[in-house]
Design a protein around this motif. Structure first.
Motif, mmCIF file in Angstrom:
data_model
loop_
_atom_site.group_PDB
_atom_site.id
_atom_site.type_symbol
_atom_site.label_atom_id
_atom_site.label_comp_id
_atom_site.label_asym_id
_atom_site.label_seq_id
_atom_site.Cartn_x
_atom_site.Cartn_y
_atom_site.Cartn_z
ATOM 1 N N LEU A 194 -18.821 -10.059 14.555
ATOM 2 C CA LEU A 194 -18.994 -9.563 13.285
ATOM 3 C C LEU A 194 -17.698 -9.710 12.378
ATOM 4 O O LEU A 194 -16.601 -9.234 12.844
ATOM 5 C CB LEU A 194 -19.531 -7.962 13.305
ATOM 6 N N SER A 195 -17.928 -10.524 11.353
ATOM 7 C CA SER A 195 -16.772 -10.510 10.195
ATOM 8 C C SER A 195 -17.153 -9.755 9.394
ATOM 9 O O SER A 195 -18.329 -9.712 8.576
ATOM 10 C CB SER A 195 -16.480 -12.046 9.823
ATOM 11 N N VAL A 196 -16.151 -9.284 8.611
ATOM 12 C CA VAL A 196 -15.963 -8.407 7.212
ATOM 13 C C VAL A 196 -15.063 -8.927 6.357
ATOM 14 O O VAL A 196 -13.985 -9.048 6.723
ATOM 15 C CB VAL A 196 -16.118 -6.941 7.476
ATOM 16 N N ALA A 197 -15.501 -9.239 5.336
ATOM 17 C CA ALA A 197 -14.493 -9.706 4.257
ATOM 18 C C ALA A 197 -14.758 -9.229 2.646
ATOM 19 O O ALA A 197 -15.808 -8.863 2.301
ATOM 20 C CB ALA A 197 -14.665 -11.251 3.746
ATOM 21 N N SER A 198 -13.699 -8.712 2.196
ATOM 22 C CA SER A 198 -13.570 -7.744 0.596
ATOM 23 C C SER A 198 -14.074 -8.865 -0.302
ATOM 24 O O SER A 198 -13.999 -10.048 -0.043
ATOM 25 C CB SER A 198 -12.347 -7.363 0.388
ATOM 26 N N ASP A 199 -14.791 -8.555 -1.238
ATOM 27 C CA ASP A 199 -15.149 -9.370 -2.431
ATOM 28 C C ASP A 199 -14.702 -8.869 -3.607
ATOM 29 O O ASP A 199 -15.279 -8.695 -4.769
ATOM 30 C CB ASP A 199 -16.910 -9.326 -2.377
ATOM 31 N N TRP A 200 -13.303 -8.907 -3.409
ATOM 32 C CA TRP A 200 -12.537 -8.386 -4.874
ATOM 33 C C TRP A 200 -11.734 -9.549 -5.496
ATOM 34 O O TRP A 200 -11.670 -10.608 -5.249
ATOM 35 C CB TRP A 200 -11.453 -7.635 -4.387
ATOM 36 N N SER A 201 -11.439 -9.300 -6.837
ATOM 37 C CA SER A 201 -11.135 -10.503 -7.531
ATOM 38 C C SER A 201 -9.474 -10.421 -7.188
ATOM 39 O O SER A 201 -8.917 -11.581 -7.454
ATOM 40 C CB SER A 201 -10.955 -9.961 -9.029
ATOM 41 N N ARG A 202 -8.989 -9.373 -6.997
ATOM 42 C CA ARG A 202 -7.393 -9.398 -6.570
ATOM 43 C C ARG A 202 -7.128 -8.715 -5.167
ATOM 44 O O ARG A 202 -7.978 -7.842 -4.960
ATOM 45 C CB ARG A 202 -6.637 -8.737 -7.273
ATOM 46 N N HIS A 203 -6.448 -9.237 -4.331
ATOM 47 C CA HIS A 203 -6.054 -8.461 -3.038
ATOM 48 C C HIS A 203 -7.279 -8.858 -2.137
ATOM 49 O O HIS A 203 -8.365 -9.336 -2.500
ATOM 50 C CB HIS A 203 -5.851 -6.798 -3.091
ATOM 51 N N SER A 204 -7.147 -8.901 -0.737
ATOM 52 C CA SER A 204 -8.264 -8.977 -0.091
ATOM 53 C C SER A 204 -7.961 -8.071 1.398
ATOM 54 O O SER A 204 -6.773 -7.822 1.727
ATOM 55 C CB SER A 204 -8.303 -10.400 0.635
ATOM 56 N N LEU A 205 -9.029 -7.776 2.163
ATOM 57 C CA LEU A 205 -9.055 -7.170 3.361
ATOM 58 C C LEU A 205 -10.161 -7.659 4.324
ATOM 59 O O LEU A 205 -11.397 -7.878 3.661
ATOM 60 C CB LEU A 205 -9.381 -5.690 3.148
ATOM 61 N N ASN A 206 -9.766 -8.263 5.341
ATOM 62 C CA ASN A 206 -10.817 -8.760 6.452
ATOM 63 C C ASN A 206 -10.702 -8.293 7.772
ATOM 64 O O ASN A 206 -9.761 -7.721 8.105
ATOM 65 C CB ASN A 206 -10.642 -10.319 6.252
ATOM 66 N N ALA A 207 -11.690 -8.057 8.430
ATOM 67 C CA ALA A 207 -11.770 -7.611 9.786
ATOM 68 C C ALA A 207 -12.697 -8.504 10.704
ATOM 69 O O ALA A 207 -13.768 -9.161 10.111
ATOM 70 C CB ALA A 207 -12.175 -6.032 9.856
ATOM 71 N N TYR A 208 -12.648 -8.320 12.098
ATOM 72 C CA TYR A 208 -13.462 -9.169 12.799
ATOM 73 C C TYR A 208 -13.480 -8.371 14.155
ATOM 74 O O TYR A 208 -12.331 -7.555 14.568
ATOM 75 C CB TYR A 208 -13.143 -10.614 13.130
ATOM 76 N N ALA A 209 -14.604 -8.695 14.847
ATOM 77 C CA ALA A 209 -14.817 -8.119 16.409
ATOM 78 C C ALA A 209 -15.579 -9.164 16.956
ATOM 79 O O ALA A 209 -16.600 -9.602 16.514
ATOM 80 C CB ALA A 209 -15.291 -6.694 16.447
ATOM 81 N N ARG A 210 -15.515 -9.716 18.191
ATOM 82 C CA ARG A 210 -15.766 -10.542 18.871
ATOM 83 C C ARG A 210 -15.981 -10.454 20.268
ATOM 84 O O ARG A 210 -15.221 -9.726 21.037
ATOM 85 C CB ARG A 210 -15.225 -12.094 18.625
#
Length: 437
Positions: free
Chosen positions: A106-122
């Motif tokens: 599972l990968s999760v990614a922010s959908d912001w115009s500025r900055h970003s935050l991502n996470a994953y679990a495998r």
């Protein structure tokens, strides 16, 4: 490219890489970094004129994800089977087995115009049909963030955790153990980059900790591995100067500290050390033909234990992508580095590696990949040298945006001379079905 287009490129490339079994947490983070860099405007350091075969978006074949507020979630599941003709990676009494693999992600990614935050679990769960002592579960999770301070200036943060199994083919694998070695890693990193006209300054710090479980021999006795437990610290500083919008020259300085948990009298060899690497190089894009980075320099590693000889030599790092046609990407890689050794009487080895990978888009949804690699490890303090040869061929067929099928073959040949190494050949043939949403 705008930010939305960049994200589509990334997810399309990741879908093919996962279906082909070529992706990794490090590779995914690297791809995100390259795309984030290419999305900035008015920069002398973008290398985005070309899009590689694995990055190219494919309408109708890329995951759309699941929206969760300001985030996009990308669940994936890979199910595969593989025949391995030498599961213990030995020269005598080769043992063959069929291996089943299930890998949720599972990968999760922010959908912001500025900055970003991502996470994953495998997770990667391996089940051997006949030799269940080789069964394993690899688990990993991580988070990364980018804070955009101003145009082309940002702070990056990240942390990762993994519970892994050391492959039998690893040069540090324990000989004679009834099961592969299990170990845990924890990592954290912070970096900063600031661009001012033709000059880009960047630096960072990273930490990685290793904790190994003892192995067992066939009689039930312990094979100690805790002498390998350590903390590694790395500080990096770099300055890039753009001599043109397509070419930059840089200098890079790395300083590391490798601190082992055990000391005398628990161990006879104290492996604590500090090292330096200085590189000069170029980051470039040659029109529609090639792009990449090449660096050469000097490395040294100094040990606290006076019985261990300090190591120094020629350092190198290279990755160049060549685009002979829009449908073919050829990637050349090379390196010369100092690595930590698990050999009882050797603290380190120098590892020299070269490789080539060819990705060809036979059709919009059919990708053929071939790769060759050659490496040599020279151990310090003992008479051991390992020569490795790897070859692989795979074909990925994307049925639709949710389903991909990969068939792959790989060959590894290890030729080791001296103390503690072993010769072996391993052939693997398998198929993987990848589901993504």
């Amino acid at each position: 490219m705008n930010v939305t287009a960049d994200k589509r490129v990334l997810m399309a490339g990741a879908a093919i890489a996962i279906a082909a079994g070529l992706s990794s947490p490090a590779a995914a983070q690297s791809a995100r970094g390259e795309l984030a860099s290419s999305s900035r405007v008015e920069t002398n350091f973008a290398r985005d004129r070309n899009v590689s075969v694995m990055q190219r978006p494919r309408d109708g074949y890329q995951a759309v994800g699941i929206r969760a507020g300001a985030f996009m979630a990308y669940p994936k599941l890979s199910v595969g089977v593989e025949n391995n003709d030498n599961i213990y990676a030995t020269d005598s009494r080769e043992t063959e087995d069929l291996i089943w693999r299930v890998a949720p992600e599972l990968s999760v990614a922010s959908d912001w115009s500025r900055h970003s935050l991502n996470a994953y679990a495998r997770a990667s769960l391996l089940r051997y049909q006949d030799f269940d002592t080789e069964n394993s579960e690899d688990l990993s999770a991580g988070v990364s963030a980018q804070i955009d301070m101003q145009r082309n200036s940002f702070i990056s943060l990240g942390a990762d955790w993994a519970d892994l199994i050391e492959p039998r083919t690893s040069p540090n694998a324990v000989s004679g153990a009834v099961a592969p070695t299990e170990y845990e890693t924890t990592a954290a990193r912070v970096g900063i980059s600031h661009e001012l006209n033709r000059l880009r300054l960047s630096g960072g710090y990273s930490f990685k900790g290793f904790d190994y479980e003892d192995g067992r021999n066939p009689r039930g006795g312990a094979i100690t591995q805790q002498y390998r437990d350590r903390d590694e610290h790395l500080f990096t500083a770099r300055a890039d100067y753009a001599v043109s919008p397509a070419t930059a020259l840089f200098v890079e300085l790395n300083r590391n500290s490798r601190d082992y948990r055990l000391d005398r009298p628990a161990v006879t060899l104290v492996r604590d050390s500090e090292g330096t690497q200085a590189l000069v190089g170029s980051n470039f894009e040659l029109g529609a033909t090639a792009r990449g980075e090449i660096a050469v320099g000097y490395f040294s590693q100094e040990y606290d234990d006076p019985t261990i000889r300090d190591v120094d030599g020629f350092g190198a790092r290279a990755q160049v992508e060549w685009f002979p046609t829009p449908l073919t990407t050829i990637t050349l890689t090379g390196s010369n580095t100092i690595e930590e050794s698990a050999a009882l009487n050797s603290a380190a080895f120098t590892s020299s590696n070269i490789g080539v990978k060819v990705d060809h888009e036979l059709m919009r949804n059919v990708i053929i990949t071939g790769q060759l690699a050659q490496g040599t490890d020279e151990y310090q303090g003992i008479t051991r040298e390992d020569d490795r040869f790897n070859a692989g061929l795979s074909a990925t067929y994307l049925l639709n945006r949710n389903v991909g099928l990969t068939v792959a073959y790989s060959h590894m040949d290890m030729d080791s001379s001296g103390i503690g190494g072993q010769d072996f050949k391993v052939n693997k043939l398998g198929a993987t079905l990848a589901l993504q949403f």
